[in-house]
Design an enzyme around this catalytic site. Structure first.
Site, PDB file in Angstrom:
ATOM      1  N   GLU A   1      35.732  82.755  -8.308  1.00  0.00           N
ATOM      2  CA  GLU A   1      34.839  83.694  -8.992  1.00  0.00           C
ATOM      3  C   GLU A   1      33.410  83.577  -8.465  1.00  0.00           C
ATOM      4  OE1 GLU A   1      32.777  81.249 -10.252  1.00  0.00           O
ATOM      5  OE2 GLU A   1      32.468  82.440 -12.078  1.00  0.00           O
ATOM      6  N   TRP A   2      33.295  82.987  -7.260  1.00  0.00           N
ATOM      7  CA  TRP A   2      32.043  83.006  -6.481  1.00  0.00           C
ATOM      8  C   TRP A   2      30.889  82.272  -7.171  1.00  0.00           C
ATOM      9  CZ3 TRP A   2      32.885  88.769  -7.391  1.00  0.00           C
ATOM     10  CH2 TRP A   2      34.061  89.192  -6.760  1.00  0.00           C
ATOM     11  N   GLY A   3      31.207  81.384  -8.113  1.00  0.00           N
ATOM     12  CA  GLY A   3      30.151  80.636  -8.785  1.00  0.00           C
ATOM     13  C   GLY A   3      29.410  81.433  -9.834  1.00  0.00           C
TER      14      GLY A   3
ATOM     15  N   ASP B   1      30.833  85.007  -0.442  1.00  0.00           N
ATOM     16  CA  ASP B   1      31.645  84.795   0.766  1.00  0.00           C
ATOM     17  C   ASP B   1      30.822  84.257   1.928  1.00  0.00           C
ATOM     18  OD1 ASP B   1      33.592  85.894  -0.765  1.00  0.00           O
ATOM     19  OD2 ASP B   1      34.057  87.548   0.598  1.00  0.00           O
TER      20      ASP B   1
ATOM     21  N   ASP C   1      41.108  85.551  -7.161  1.00  0.00           N
ATOM     22  CA  ASP C   1      39.809  86.174  -6.905  1.00  0.00           C
ATOM     23  C   ASP C   1      39.245  86.833  -8.166  1.00  0.00           C
ATOM     24  OD1 ASP C   1      37.652  87.003  -5.334  1.00  0.00           O
ATOM     25  OD2 ASP C   1      38.931  87.677  -3.692  1.00  0.00           O
TER      26      ASP C   1
HETATM   27  C1  GLA Z   1      36.734  88.236  -1.875  1.00  0.00           C
HETATM   28  C2  GLA Z   1      36.895  86.735  -1.638  1.00  0.00           C
HETATM   29  C3  GLA Z   1      37.167  86.496  -0.170  1.00  0.00           C
HETATM   30  C4  GLA Z   1      38.419  87.243   0.260  1.00  0.00           C
HETATM   31  C5  GLA Z   1      38.294  88.721  -0.061  1.00  0.00           C
HETATM   32  C6  GLA Z   1      39.594  89.475   0.128  1.00  0.00           C
HETATM   33  O1  GLA Z   1      35.606  88.722  -1.228  1.00  0.00           O
HETATM   34  O2  GLA Z   1      35.746  86.035  -2.066  1.00  0.00           O
HETATM   35  O3  GLA Z   1      37.303  85.116   0.098  1.00  0.00           O
HETATM   36  O4  GLA Z   1      39.532  86.698  -0.397  1.00  0.00           O
HETATM   37  O5  GLA Z   1      37.881  88.919  -1.407  1.00  0.00           O
HETATM   38  O6  GLA Z   1      39.486  90.828  -0.168  1.00  0.00           O
END
Ligand code: GLA
Length: 670
Positions: free
Chosen positions: A206-208, A228, A173
């Site tokens: 890393e969410w893009g 997310d 993450d």
């Molecule tokens: C981030 C990630 C999620 C999850 C949470 C856990 O938000 O993007 O997919 O793993 O952390 O805390």
């Protein structure tokens, strides 16, 4: 050229956090200057998108995330045939550890959740022929606000600990990353995993934010492309739209990851979950089940266990489907398959049934007299002369696999069921509806008959013929009907069913069904009304629900704040979050929609949105891109004669971030 040469002993010293912090911001972590990232990690892992389970979407950090859950999921994978269907990884997300490392700097599993440690869980999962995954963050702490230890500066020892436990998959993450360059952080862990000698699938999360699709093909096996997911139609839709354009970057060993599945968690309808699963498969996304299978319904298992849909996702050619056409919420996405066939998704984003159509040529199939068309949710095969089309229910997806093969004439002709006009009904008033049954096949459909049925008490009457002796290629049986809901029927959605039956040339009888909903509506009040107080037909929103008379609060209904634009507070209006669409029934009785629009003051500089008003499918007013630095912009839309009005907010073209959009003082004049 691959860059695995960066795995030298040098990495062990670089791994110290203090050294990482000295890295020149923005400098590439590895000598990658010579061109685009290499095709993939050549380690033979994740040659098809990873399939499995992760607890996060169902449990977050709640206590039910523990050893018995993880073992229970592994048991169910085997018992319910999910393992046979391809699900393999059982993955632990955040909150499995204690907040502090031990005296030797080692990670310590939470003794309440995992009293026997992680290795015991891994052994159990392995004993079932499955794999175990774990989670940590490329930061000083993970994402949970409890503050569990992250691996930044501990990459080599943490990776070794995971390998020693028998971990087969790491989700890494992005929280608490201390501003250290993403490529450096993620590459260091790649090298640390490699140094263990254990094959470990590496999932970059890393969410893009740093466009990993541009540089991570030789760093990780998959990378999140978005923030997310949550268990709502709006969230799933917005992620889908962000992931679709990235098709060219995916392939064996390096996948776009639009986040884990929400199928079965209860926030969407079965139709919406089928769309979610269909679209993730056509995008060759990782299929990580996110619901607690110990309490899942038969319907959830039926969706997640659909082997024909899974085969689309897992096709060894490893292509992500790409958008063939997209118009008015009707999308066609096609995926080239190894056997030369195409998986084709007809995806309906809108709140009403839509005809979505394409052709064999448009999805890339060679010219042929006819094709075999396999419906992957009906599990039935047909022949088509080349048209691939269907009336797709609101929020639904028709998923087919089309092949130019010689066996097409073993199958009956495909017929398309159609609806003309949107099924909006005022109680006690006869509403007209036209249906069509069209032969798409190369062969004729014989002895065609059609039936329409509504809820108990409704009057449904044909006003033209309901049968035809035979329909040849491209010909239709058109039937007009009147539909009447009893006086006093409350507003809302009601189920109707259109059924057609016909025979193939060989005499085989085929039944086709189109379930759809009619909406009982009330005419809008005469005069001027606040849209914040009127009932809507449908409301879709990027984050949380659309709010009445407050701004968007992002999670639950009622969590917004007073609508504020340029320092002016408004008592009335709608608070939304891009991508958003709110639909009202205006019954051809209204003239204008007016509002002051803009990005709510509560958000910082990132929020950029654009507003649109649509009247019966025509855009009648719009703004340019607005930010919260701009004052409210007055918007007036002429909607004279429209039966439906749709208020749309787009993300302004820069993705969805802080896009709190207000339709302040939104009013309808009738
Ligand atoms: C981030 C990630 C999620 C999850 C949470 C856990 O938000 O993007 O997919 O793993 O952390 O805390």
């Amino acid at each position: 050229m691959r860059h695995l040469h960066t795995r030298t002993t040098r990495r062990r010293t670089v791994a110290a956090l203090t050294v990482l912090l000295l890295a020149v911001p923005g400098a590439p972590a590895v000598a990658d200057e010579e061109g685009p990232a290499s095709p993939a990690l050549a380690d033979g892992l994740a040659l098809t998108p990873p399939m499995g389970f992760n607890n996060w979407n169902s449990t977050h950090c709640r206590a039910e995330f523990n050893e018995s859950m993880v073992k229970g999921i592994a048991d169910i994978f085997v018992e319910k045939g999910l393992k046979d269907a391809g699900y393999q990884y059982v993955n632990l997300d955040d909150c499995w550890a204690l907040p502090a490392r031990d005296a030797d700097g080692k990670l310590v599993p939470d003794p309440v959740r995992f009293p026997n440690g992680i290795k015991a869980v891994a052994d159990y999962v392995h004993s079932k022929g499955l794999m175990l995954g774990i989670y940590t963050s490329a930061g000083t702490k993970t994402c949970s606000n409890v503050g569990f230890p992250g691996a930044l500066g501990h990459e080599y020892s943490d990776a070794q600990q995971f390998a020693d436990w028998g971990v087969d998959y790491l989700k890494y993450d992005n929280c608490n990353n201390q501003g250290v360059d993403a490529r450096l952080r993620y590459t260091t862990m790649r090298d640390a995993l490699k140094a263990t000698g254990r094959p470990i699938v590496y999932s970059i999360c890393e969410w893009g934010q740093n466009k990993p699709w541009e540089w991570a093909a030789d760093v990780g096996h998959l990378w999140r492309t978005t923030g997310d997911i949550s268990d709502t139609w709006g969230s799933m839709l917005s992620i889908l739209k962000q992931n679709l354009p990235l098709a060219a970057h995916a392939g064996p060993g390096h996948w776009n990851d639009p986040d884990m599945l929400e199928v079965g968690n209860g926030g969407m309808t079965a139709t919406e979950y089928r769309s979610h699963f269909s679209m993730w498969s056509v995008m060759a996304a990782p299929l990580l089940i996110g619901s607690d299978l110990r309490t899942a319904s038969d319907e959830t298992f039926e969706i997640l266990g659909n082997k024909e849909v899974i085969a689309v996702d897992q096709d060894p050619l490893g292509k992500q489907g790409s958008v063939v056409s997209s118009e008015g919420g009707r999308r066609v996405v096609a995926k080239e398959m190894k056997d030369g066939s195409r998986a084709v998704a007809l995806f309906n984003e809108t709140g009403s049934p839509q005809r979505i159509a394409t052709t064999a040529a448009a999805v890339g199939l060679p010219d042929a007299a006819a094709y075999t068309l396999r419906d992957l949710w009906q599990h039935k095969s047909y022949n088509t002369a080349g048209t691939i089309s269907a009336t797709v229910p609101a929020h639904g997806t028709v998923l087919v696999r089309v092949a130019a093969d010689r066996r097409w004439n073993q199958h009956p002709p495909a017929v398309e069921l159609g609806l003309d006009g949107s099924p909006l009904v005022q109680a006690g008033t006869r509403a007209p509806l036209t249906t069509t049954v069209t032969d798409l096949g190369r062969t004729p459909a014989r002895q065609v008959s059609v039936r329409l049925s509504g809820p108990g008490g409704w009057a449904v009457k044909p006003t033209s013929p309901t049968t035809s002796k035979a329909l040849s290629t491209g010909r239709s049986l058109r039937t007009t009907w009147t539909v009447t809901a009893p006086q006093g029927t409350p507003t809302g959605s009601y189920d109707l069913t259109l059924k057609a039956s016909y025979r193939s040339p060989a005499g085989l009888r085929v039944e086709n069904v189109l379930p759809f909903t009619a909406t009982v509506v009330v005419p809008p009040p005469a005069g001027t009304s606040d849209l914040g107080d009127l009932p809507w037909l449908s409301a879709a929103n990027g984050y949380g629900p659309v709010e009445r008379n407050t701004s968007n609060g992002e999670s639950a209904a009622g969590d917004g704040h007073p609508i504020t634009l340029g320092g002016v507070v408004y008592a009335k209006g709608l608070g939304v979050h891009a991508e958003s669409a709110v639909e009202y029934y205006t019954g051809a009785a209204c003239e204008t929609v007016t509002a002051d629009v803009g990005v709510d003051d509560e958000k910082g500089a990132n929020g950029t949105v654009a507003f649109e008003v649509w009247a019966d499918g025509t855009k009648v007013a719009s703004t340019g891109v607005l930010t919260n630095a701009l004052p409210a912009e007055p918007l007036t839309a002429d909607i004279t004669g429209a039966r439906l009005v749709r208020l749309v907010v787009t993300d302004g073209g820069d993705g969805i971030d802080s896009d709190h959009a207000d339709w302040a003082d939104a009013r309808l004049s009738c």
